[in-house]
Design a protein around this motif. Sequence first.
Motif, PDB file in Angstrom:
ATOM      1  N   ASP A 169       1.081  -1.395  -0.293  1.00 24.82           N
ATOM      2  CA  ASP A 169      -0.606  -0.067   0.169  1.00 24.82           C
ATOM      3  C   ASP A 169       1.012   0.632   0.081  1.00 24.82           C
ATOM      4  O   ASP A 169       1.445   1.303   1.293  1.00 24.82           O
TER       5      ASP A 169
ATOM      6  N   SER B 285      -5.963   1.176  -1.047  1.00 21.32           N
ATOM      7  CA  SER B 285      -6.759  -0.274  -0.086  1.00 21.32           C
ATOM      8  C   SER B 285      -8.121  -0.541   0.098  1.00 21.32           C
ATOM      9  O   SER B 285      -8.441  -1.413   0.854  1.00 21.32           O
TER      10      SER B 285
ATOM     11  N   TYR C 158      -8.377  -3.452  -3.128  1.00 20.23           N
ATOM     12  CA  TYR C 158      -7.207  -4.060  -3.344  1.00 20.23           C
ATOM     13  C   TYR C 158      -7.163  -5.692  -2.906  1.00 20.23           C
ATOM     14  O   TYR C 158      -6.274  -6.460  -4.005  1.00 20.23           O
TER      15      TYR C 158
ATOM     16  N   HIS D  54      -9.727   2.454   7.533  1.00 11.81           N
ATOM     17  CA  HIS D  54     -10.337   1.519   6.021  1.00 11.81           C
ATOM     18  C   HIS D  54     -11.295   0.127   6.084  1.00 11.81           C
ATOM     19  O   HIS D  54     -11.460   0.029   5.053  1.00 11.81           O
TER      20      HIS D  54
END
Length: 801
Positions: A80, A501, A504, A542
């Motif tokens: 990342d 992210s 991914y 995230h």
Amino acid sequence: MAEYNHKKIEKKWREAWEKSGLYKISDTLKGPKSYVLDMFPYPSGDGLHVGHPKGYFASDIYSRFKRMNGFAVLHPMGWDAFGLPAENFAIKNKLHPRVAVKKNIARFKEQLSLLGFNYDWDREINTTNPEYYRWTQWIFLKLFERGLAYESHEPINWCPSCKTGLANEDLEGGKCERCGSIVEKRPLRQWVLRITDYADRLLQDLEGLNWPASIKESQRNWIGRSEGAEIDFTIKGTDFKIKVFTTRADTLFGATYVALAPEHELVKALRPEINNWKKAAEYIEVSRNKPEIERTAADKEKTGVKLQGVKAINPANGEELPIFIADYVLAHYGTGAVMAVPAHDERDWVFAKKFKLPIKQVICQFYPEPKCPVLEDAYIGDGKLVSSGKFNGMDAEKAKKSITEFVGGKTTVKYKLRDWVFSRQRYWGEPIPLIHCEKCGVVAVPESDLPVKLPEVKFYEPMGTGESPLANIAEWVNVKCPKCSGKGKRETNTMPQWAGSSWYYLRYIDPQNGKELVDKKKEKYWSPVDVYVGGAEHATRHLIYARFWHKFLYDLGVVDHPEPFSRLQNVGLITAKDGKKMSKRYGNVVNPDDIVEAYGADTLRVYEMFMGPFDQTVAWSSESIIGARRFLEKAWRAQNNLIDSQSGGNMEKLSHQTIKKVSEDIEGFRFNTAISQLMIFTNAMDEQEELSRGVYELFIKILAPFAPHMAEEIWEQLGHKTSIHSEKWPEYNPELVKEEVYELVIQINGKVRDKAEVDADLGEDGLREFALKQPRIKELLEGKDPKKVIVVRGRLVNIVI
RNA sequence: GGGCUAGUGGCGGAAUUGGUAUACGCGCAACACUUAAAAUGUUGUCCGCUUUGCGGAUGUGGGUUCGACUCCCACCUGGCCCACCA
């Protein structure tokens, strides 16, 4: 047998595995699968410390275990590498970010390669690779097409040191999460994603996830759903109405003033009516420039200005109420305006006390007592209504609905979650694939022109002007409009660190795909991620962003499941010995390279998994690691006593118990107790004069996920030509796990008074009789009759006298 | 201020979810091997006492129960997250 030489063995197998391609994944798309994923790292310049690989060890053990159990396993790794950390590192070291990232990745990979992971490096991804971020840009375009990405000029968080706008989520207590600077409010043109459209689904679908309860709870709090009502307060003598949001419509009769956020649009509209405009304008100016942290500090004294010349009318009873502007009212939440009920809201209480405003109690805990106790503080609990006209005596909860209806209000739902500020005024990120045309306005870059590559630049430091350094590159910025071929300029903002992210895990499924984001068939097979391993600090960024994008892709039909990660396992930190975070700053970093050199990767793996519960923070100890090493040496030495036999002998029962315990513990991420059981087994092997080869081989198989190098070496020395990591995981026989005899505990009044070995199949009556017959018990009972005898089969008999 | 989480030997921790508290490991002590040390092995290691036994102990105080580290109530102490969200 040679000494256990970890250096020789680990090097040998590292090279052999790479050559043989042992961990390459075959996409047969048949049979049971297990997608085991680590949160991929951003390759920082400091390299790894021993805390980093803890989660990777766990997922490595788990995925090896799954493979040995016949699962097709997807267990990839990647980088990342866009975003502030990488860019700030580059600036500090005067390296181009591209060069710095390349260097850091190489260093990370080298360090990881020493630790015995079973990653399939053919699947490696890198978010800064144009072939990767083409799809990040593609997702953005789809969001744009569907109206989920919009341009806004609202004041947002601005970090004066990083010189960029930030999302709400990027703040830590009002400070920039990256550099600690106090964040300012600054109006800025920016791109924002409508994550709030997904708020309800993000909340609802948490239910079905096998995630730690605490993470789910954090997400719930972050989304912050509250049900309430919007109620209009007319401004006396005008057509203006103040719309307030409240969760306590039941207290409407107790409202004694109305408060607006200083930014509220009505304030400007009311200007001609306001007699003290100068004072009001001053206040607005001051609050606008105040950093958010000062404005919202909970213990801060409340401020505000009463607007002279205007009055709001309480729709419930027609009372005229003063109107204030006060910065404790947040412009971005609810309607930016509140009805203030000092008697039943702590903030309003404090404000009313300061400005000497009336406090009118309308909820009484002790109804129908004629007199309610005088309030000494805001009462926010339950009760019945008083001083509320025809609603007197009604239950507060019920009154919420009734009063809302009575005044023509609307029940509604509000969220704390704010839309995602998605642009950064920085260089090192994915370019936002939009073009500003003089005639057509904002136009999407055609899909066939993706990726919009990040251009090479000489100067990539942030400018602080509200534009990214990309704005300086005329030949990149000036383009033809894809629609009308007229003059156009590229969007120069870049995407935030969290963009790459957010999806991914899908790219690993199909990393070489140039035609689409992911092959539908492959996605259907591999998704969702079965176990996701990473730190709890990602609870609200995230993990919310990725769920949002995934749901959007689900709506597009790109993916087949509504949630990306079925199960989440949190990895606990490893701190330094002093309990502090490991950091270069404190000089307390332990480098895994040194541990591997001294003890070997297998020892490091066993030690980190043995330290304590996987999700708990533990302090590194350079003393205790020797225990892991001794355990492996003992396991190694057990080869000395081997005899050629398959029989379990006196190790049979323990073998089956150990397989059971270790299997269940790996499945549950309880590696510390799994290793404890392996140690018990090793100690038992050590006591054998002659150890059956069958028993030893079984042990080596269940040791293999933990100490892959050593297990492979022993396996080869035992004469096997194929890898132990392709072996089948041993099964246990449930019949053989059970003991035939056990030690029965005999208690009198709950205190242990005797122990004796009994037959496992002895029933309750038999146990009672047996216990009462014991000489010692007889003696202690002195012939008295027990009041009560409690028998727990397999455990104890408790005699109550 | 709110939420979550934890508190067990000198230390990291275990305890089948209400059933023998302290598994496993570190450390420590004694002994064996050694010229010596390291390594290794053996034994011991919660505290106290009048020591074949008895009593006490899982942050503190209370409660439920035949029985509580585990459940309930109150309090103390740490860690993490959120924090004027009406």
